[in-house]
Design a protein around this motif. Structure first.
Motif, mmCIF file in Angstrom:
data_model
loop_
_atom_site.group_PDB
_atom_site.id
_atom_site.type_symbol
_atom_site.label_atom_id
_atom_site.label_comp_id
_atom_site.label_asym_id
_atom_site.label_seq_id
_atom_site.Cartn_x
_atom_site.Cartn_y
_atom_site.Cartn_z
ATOM 1 N N ALA A 6 -12.398 -16.093 1.407
ATOM 2 C CA ALA A 6 -13.219 -17.206 1.893
ATOM 3 C C ALA A 6 -13.275 -17.308 3.410
ATOM 4 C CB ALA A 6 -12.698 -18.513 1.311
ATOM 5 N N ASP A 7 -12.161 -17.016 4.099
ATOM 6 C CA ASP A 7 -12.160 -17.142 5.558
ATOM 7 C C ASP A 7 -11.310 -16.074 6.249
ATOM 8 O OD1 ASP A 7 -9.645 -18.009 4.840
ATOM 9 O OD2 ASP A 7 -9.666 -19.773 6.123
ATOM 10 N N THR A 8 -11.004 -14.997 5.561
ATOM 11 C CA THR A 8 -10.174 -13.945 6.153
ATOM 12 C C THR A 8 -10.684 -12.559 5.790
ATOM 13 O OG1 THR A 8 -8.636 -13.830 4.291
ATOM 14 C CG2 THR A 8 -8.059 -15.348 6.055
ATOM 15 N N VAL A 9 -10.334 -11.622 6.658
ATOM 16 C CA VAL A 9 -10.482 -10.206 6.347
ATOM 17 C C VAL A 9 -9.067 -9.649 6.382
ATOM 18 C CG1 VAL A 9 -11.437 -7.989 7.065
ATOM 19 C CG2 VAL A 9 -12.784 -10.071 7.349
ATOM 20 N N GLU A 10 -8.643 -9.066 5.294
ATOM 21 C CA GLU A 10 -7.299 -8.495 5.198
ATOM 22 C C GLU A 10 -7.403 -6.979 5.145
ATOM 23 O OE1 GLU A 10 -5.878 -10.439 1.685
ATOM 24 O OE2 GLU A 10 -5.279 -12.215 2.798
ATOM 25 N N ILE A 11 -6.631 -6.324 5.995
ATOM 26 C CA ILE A 11 -6.620 -4.865 6.066
ATOM 27 C C ILE A 11 -5.225 -4.418 5.680
ATOM 28 C CG2 ILE A 11 -6.943 -2.852 7.545
ATOM 29 C CD1 ILE A 11 -8.660 -4.777 9.353
ATOM 30 N N TYR A 12 -5.147 -3.525 4.703
ATOM 31 C CA TYR A 12 -3.855 -3.059 4.191
ATOM 32 C C TYR A 12 -3.655 -1.583 4.498
ATOM 33 C CZ TYR A 12 -3.715 -7.339 1.410
ATOM 34 O OH TYR A 12 -3.691 -8.656 1.005
ATOM 35 N N THR A 13 -2.422 -1.251 4.862
ATOM 36 C CA THR A 13 -2.011 0.141 5.000
ATOM 37 C C THR A 13 -0.884 0.381 4.011
ATOM 38 O OG1 THR A 13 -0.340 -0.283 6.714
ATOM 39 C CG2 THR A 13 -2.602 0.129 7.453
ATOM 40 N N TYR A 14 -0.686 1.639 3.655
ATOM 41 C CA TYR A 14 0.362 1.955 2.691
ATOM 42 C C TYR A 14 1.060 3.257 3.092
ATOM 43 C CZ TYR A 14 2.774 2.987 -1.662
ATOM 44 O OH TYR A 14 3.738 3.262 -2.588
ATOM 45 N N LEU A 15 2.380 3.198 3.084
ATOM 46 C CA LEU A 15 3.200 4.390 3.281
ATOM 47 C C LEU A 15 3.926 4.663 1.974
ATOM 48 C CD1 LEU A 15 4.757 3.553 6.764
ATOM 49 C CD2 LEU A 15 2.858 5.115 6.282
ATOM 50 N N ASP A 16 3.816 5.876 1.453
ATOM 51 C CA ASP A 16 4.457 6.191 0.179
ATOM 52 C C ASP A 16 5.946 6.496 0.363
ATOM 53 O OD1 ASP A 16 4.649 8.845 1.058
ATOM 54 O OD2 ASP A 16 2.926 9.506 -0.123
ATOM 55 N N GLU A 17 6.585 6.896 -0.717
ATOM 56 C CA GLU A 17 8.030 7.122 -0.742
ATOM 57 C C GLU A 17 8.466 8.314 0.112
ATOM 58 O OE1 GLU A 17 6.066 6.825 -3.419
ATOM 59 O OE2 GLU A 17 6.661 4.895 -4.228
ATOM 60 N N THR A 18 7.527 9.175 0.481
ATOM 61 C CA THR A 18 7.904 10.348 1.278
ATOM 62 C C THR A 18 8.159 10.013 2.739
ATOM 63 O OG1 THR A 18 5.603 10.952 1.799
ATOM 64 C CG2 THR A 18 6.571 11.876 -0.234
ATOM 65 N N VAL A 19 7.695 8.835 3.185
ATOM 66 C CA VAL A 19 7.922 8.415 4.570
ATOM 67 C C VAL A 19 9.243 7.650 4.626
ATOM 68 C CG1 VAL A 19 7.039 7.048 6.499
ATOM 69 C CG2 VAL A 19 5.448 8.292 5.003
ATOM 70 N N VAL A 20 10.166 8.147 5.450
ATOM 71 C CA VAL A 20 11.498 7.558 5.559
ATOM 72 C C VAL A 20 11.849 7.427 7.031
ATOM 73 C CG1 VAL A 20 13.951 7.886 5.039
ATOM 74 C CG2 VAL A 20 12.222 8.575 3.369
ATOM 75 N N GLY A 21 12.419 6.297 7.412
ATOM 76 C CA GLY A 21 12.891 6.121 8.780
ATOM 77 C C GLY A 21 12.658 4.710 9.281
ATOM 78 N N THR A 22 12.867 4.515 10.568
ATOM 79 C CA THR A 22 12.684 3.213 11.199
ATOM 80 C C THR A 22 11.251 3.087 11.701
ATOM 81 O OG1 THR A 22 15.004 3.169 11.857
ATOM 82 C CG2 THR A 22 13.509 1.670 13.013
ATOM 83 N N ILE A 23 10.573 2.075 11.200
ATOM 84 C CA ILE A 23 9.181 1.823 11.569
ATOM 85 C C ILE A 23 9.179 0.795 12.698
ATOM 86 C CG2 ILE A 23 6.986 0.889 10.770
ATOM 87 C CD1 ILE A 23 7.792 1.969 7.979
ATOM 88 N N THR A 24 8.490 1.142 13.787
ATOM 89 C CA THR A 24 8.451 0.248 14.947
ATOM 90 C C THR A 24 7.062 -0.256 15.289
ATOM 91 O OG1 THR A 24 8.363 2.174 16.408
ATOM 92 C CG2 THR A 24 10.538 1.205 16.002
ATOM 93 N N ARG A 25 6.023 0.346 14.725
ATOM 94 C CA ARG A 25 4.659 -0.088 15.063
ATOM 95 C C ARG A 25 3.681 0.313 13.959
ATOM 96 N NH1 ARG A 25 2.880 0.767 20.907
ATOM 97 N NH2 ARG A 25 2.871 -1.487 20.994
ATOM 98 N N HIS A 26 2.722 -0.587 13.718
ATOM 99 C CA HIS A 26 1.593 -0.332 12.826
ATOM 100 C C HIS A 26 0.330 -0.563 13.637
ATOM 101 C CE1 HIS A 26 4.279 -0.780 9.311
ATOM 102 N NE2 HIS A 26 4.780 -1.793 9.970
#
Length: 97
Positions: A41-61
């Motif tokens: 109704a009043d938003t646009v939502e953008i989704y990203t997905y990282l699967d199980e093969t990505v491992v580590g410390t995430i610092t930025r999207h």
């Protein structure tokens, strides 16, 4: 007032302008496809997905536009294991002043 059709149009314009997602994991940038874009109704939502093969410390999207500019940028600090995927949501509120 922005009509529901206007919000839908803005959502489609945003979706059509997106290239991909970039995520920084252990200091290295990983590019992935946009998982999905939803307009409510009043938003646009953008989704990203990282699967199980990505491992580590995430610092930025980041969400990257087709002209290769950073459209959205979100800092993070999460340790991701190989036990499950990671879904990240960017939410854009649409409001007329």
């Amino acid at each position: 007032m922005i009509t529901p059709q206007g919000i839908s149009l803005l959502g489609q314009l945003i979706k059509d302008s997106l290239l991909n997602a970039r995520t920084t994991v252990n200091g290295k940038v990983i590019e992935t496809a946009i998982h999905r874009v939803e307009t409510t109704a009043d938003t646009v939502e953008i989704y990203t997905y990282l699967d199980e093969t990505v491992v580590g410390t995430i610092t930025r999207h980041q969400i990257i536009a087709k002209d290769n500019t950073v459209f959205l940028d979100k800092r993070d600090s999460v340790a991701k294991t190989d036990e499950r995927g990671l879904l990240t949501r960017f939410e854009l509120k649409i409001k007329e002043d």
